[in-house]
Every structure is written in structure tokens, then in C-alpha cells.
Design a protein around this motif. Structure first.
Motif, PDB file in Angstrom:
ATOM      1  N   GLU A   1       0.836  -1.201   0.000  1.00  0.00           N
ATOM      2  CA  GLU A   1       0.000   0.000   0.000  1.00  0.00           C
ATOM      3  C   GLU A   1       0.871   1.251   0.000  1.00  0.00           C
TER       4      GLU A   1
ATOM      5  N   GLN B   1      -3.348  -1.372  -1.253  1.00  0.00           N
ATOM      6  CA  GLN B   1      -4.213  -2.033  -0.275  1.00  0.00           C
ATOM      7  C   GLN B   1      -5.315  -2.880  -0.928  1.00  0.00           C
TER       8      GLN B   1
ATOM      9  N   GLU C   1      -7.882  -2.238   7.125  1.00  0.00           N
ATOM     10  CA  GLU C   1      -6.927  -1.737   6.125  1.00  0.00           C
ATOM     11  C   GLU C   1      -5.907  -0.731   6.685  1.00  0.00           C
TER      12      GLU C   1
END
Length: 370
Positions: free
Chosen positions: A53, A88, A212
Motif C-alpha cells: 500500500e 491495499q 486496512e
């Protein structure tokens, strides 16, 4: 059948058998050649790098450039890096793995978005004859090597720091625990380490696994915790990383919490270091990225060349799907306002000018950061 005809038939059969045997021999020879190991690879390697990410500053700002630099050093400039960031998105990362296979990389360094979901892709990479180094997060599947920080120790460092900040007030109110994403096995290890230090010494009012790792989700969770517990009853916040710490502090300010309770973090992001200077965030965990990225590259190059990892991997760990994975673990450091000079400044992660902008100059002056 007359003798002449019989001789002709026998001759034809012998000829056919000879041709057949020759063909079999040729096929066997080709098969044997296919089984022979290919020539040893040199320094002209293609290394695939997949990072999870780009919301956490470390991946783009530190990990990728440090990996590129190390690869250039150990291959004399002959190595090539193919890079992708999954932002992500676990599905996107699966596609990126397929692209790495198509590009025929010699080895893959993988930091998984979802350590469990990526297992099938890791197997595909291995089936293609490509070794896999798990970087920072221990992906499942047939991993060849792993490097990270001692994640339980990171959690313990955070827990100890929070207790240090609370002192005699540790049980005067409640703390909130903001853990990372359940899809990241490292988050579970941070949480385990933190609980080992905190349990029995503080009262945990609310605890969250933050989807996340997003600061916005941590912000929403913190706002809910403030409503549930009461803003005057929160004495501290365990935050697993700096991005979430930023969201947490924003929620505390929005609720009118003053003074701010001590908040932990991890990654030593620039914004977090500035919050530490300003007294808004108590600490972060400084992770020396250079040793971790160097180990990842050294493992990757050794595996691509068919060499042993004995001199790189000092221990072994197990995942849910693989046992005895050669592993290199890097120690971490608690970063507070008292050791900024000896950590991120000394190692060249940031300069005084980057930290001490106009907004933070007065606070920097008090700490002697000039």
C-alpha cells in the motif's frame, strides 16, 4: 508367404524398430536435458518487488528506494527491479503476481496485502520456478525466506512506552487499543506483544482491529470510543502505527480532549516525528529500514543464484502453511522526543529542516534541534 517376401517384411520391421528406438532415445535425451539444472545465474538478475500500500509513507519513501539501492550495490549495477504497489487491494496484488510470472522475474520480494489470501499466488510463483522472499509480513504459501522486524517485540516496545508515559496514572482511567488490520499477520503480533506488557497494568476500555490500517477508520473508531468511554476517562491510546495515530489525535482534538493523552505509533513517519516534537504524540517505533531491505535483497539474490542463506538468516519461523522458513529479524527502537537526534537524524532518515518547519520551530528549539 514366400522367402523373398518374408525377408522384405522382416527388414521393414527392423527398420521401423530402429527408427522408433532412435526416436525414443532422442525423446529421452531431450527429457534428460530438461531435467538438468540451468546454468548458474550471474548478477544480471531481474527482481520483482510487490509492496502492499501507499498510505503508509515508508513503502514509497524508504523501502522501494533502499531496495533499489541495495540491488544496485550487490549486482554491480546489473540487477533490474520490476516494481508494483497494490494500494491495499488484495485482488490487484494477485494480478501483479501473475504479471511478475509473465515477466519471468528471477526472484520475487513480496509484502502481502492479505497474507492468507496470497497463498495460492505464492504457489503459482513457486510452480513457475521463482523463489519468493516474504518482506515485512509473513505471507502464507511456500515461502523461501522471510525478513521483518521482531513484531512481537515492536508491540512490547509500544506497550512499555505507554506504561512509562502513564506512570502512576496507569489505572486512573481507561485506555483504547487501536490495532492494525486482521489481514496483516504482523498486526496480530504487534497486538500480542502489546498485550503482554499492558494486560493487568491498565484497564482497556475499547479495542479495535482497524480495517486496512486506514487513518480514517482509526479516526472513526476513536470517535466511537470517546463516546462510549467519555473523553475525560481516556488516559492513553495504544496505536499500532503512525498513520492511525494521526487519525486518533484528530478525533481527540475534535472531541475537545485536552491535554491529549499519550498516544503510541510506529514507522517514524515525518508527520509523527513532528507530532512528537510538538507533544501531541508520545512515541513511535523507529524501524531501521536499511537493514531490513538489505536482508531482503541479499536473500533474493542468493536464492536466484541458488546459494544458501546461512550467512543471512539467523533464525527460522513457521507460518500457517510452511515450517522452518529461513528468517532475518531486525530489532526496533522506541522513538521519543529525547532520542530524535540519535535515531532518525543520525541515520539520515530526515533532516532538521524537514522536521523543524515554521510550525514546529519553537518546539524544535526547546529540544535543541537546530
Amino acid at each position: 508367404m514366400n522367402t523373398r517376401l518374408r525377408r522384405a517384411v522382416v527388414a521393414a520391421a527392423v527398420t521401423a524398430m530402429a527408427v522408433s528406438l532412435a526416436a525414443c532415445g532422442s525423446a529421452k535425451e531431450s527429457s534428460d536435458k530438461a531435467k538438468e539444472p540451468s546454468a548458474k545465474k550471474g548478477d544480471d538478475l531481474t527482481v520483482g518487488l510487490l509492496l502492499p500500500e501507499n498510505q503508509t509513507a515508508r513503502y514509497e519513501s524508504f523501502d522501494k528506494p533502499l531496495i533499489e539501492k541495495r540491488l544496485n550495490e550487490v549486482t554491480g549495477g546489473k540487477g533490474k527491479l520490476i516494481y508494483a504497489n497494490a494500494k491495499q487491494d488484495a485482488t490487484l496484488q494477485t494480478q501483479q503476481v501473475d504479471t511478475m510470472i509473465t515477466n519471468k522475474v528471477d526472484v520475487l520480494i513480496l509484502d502481502a496485502v492479505d497474507a492468507k489470501a496470497i497463498a495460492g499466488s505464492v504457489k503459482k510463483v513457486k510452480d513457475a520456478g521463482i523463489p519468493v522472499v516474504a518482506f515485512d509480513r509473513l505471507a502464507e504459501g511456500p515461502i523461501d525466506a522471510y525478513t521483518s522486524f521482531d513484531n512481537e517485540e515492536v508491540g512490547r516496545v509500544q506497550g512499555k512506552a505507554l506504561l512509562e508515559a502513564l506512570g502512576a496514572k496507569a489505572k486512573d482511567g481507561k485506555i483504547v487499543m487501536m490495532n492494525g488490520a486482521v489481514t496483516d499477520p504482523s498486526a496480530g503480533q504487534y497486538k500480542k506483544g502489546a498485550h503482554a506488557e499492558l494486560d493487568g497494568k491498565v484497564t482497556i476500555g475499547k479495542e479495535y482491529d482497524t480495517k486496512e490500517w486506514k487513518p480514517a477508520n482509526a479516526n472513526a473508531n476513536m470517535a466511537a470510543a470517546i463516546t462510549a468511554i467519555g473523553k475525560d476517562k481516556i488516559v492513553g491510546v495504544y496505536s499500532a502505527n503512525d498513520g492511525m495515530a494521526g487519525g486518533i489525535i484528530t478525533a481527540l482534538k475534535a472531541a475537545g480532549v485536552s491535554p491529549l493523552p499519550p498516544v503510541t505509533g510506529q514507522d517514524a513517519e515525518l508527520a509523527a516525528v513532528q507530532r512528537i516534537v510538538a507533544g501531541e504524540q508520545f512515541m513511535s517505533v523507529y524501524l531501521p529500514y536499511a537493514p531490513e531491505t538489505a536482508a531482503a535483497v541479499d536473500m533474493a539474490v542468493a536464492l536466484a543464484k541458488g546459494e544458501k542463506l546461512d550467512s543471512i538468516a539467523g533464525t527460522k519461523v513457521d507460518s500457517a502453511t510452511a515450517k522452518g522458513i529461513p528468517t532475518h529479524l531486525v530489532p526496533s527502537v522506541s522513538l521519543t522526543k529525547n532520542n530524535i537526534k540519535d535515531t532518525v537524524l543520525k541515520d539520515g532518515i530526515f533532516t532538521v529542516q524537514q522536521i523543524c518547519t515554521a510550525k514546529y520551530k519553537a518546539a524544535c528549539d526547546k529540544l535543541g534541534l537546530k
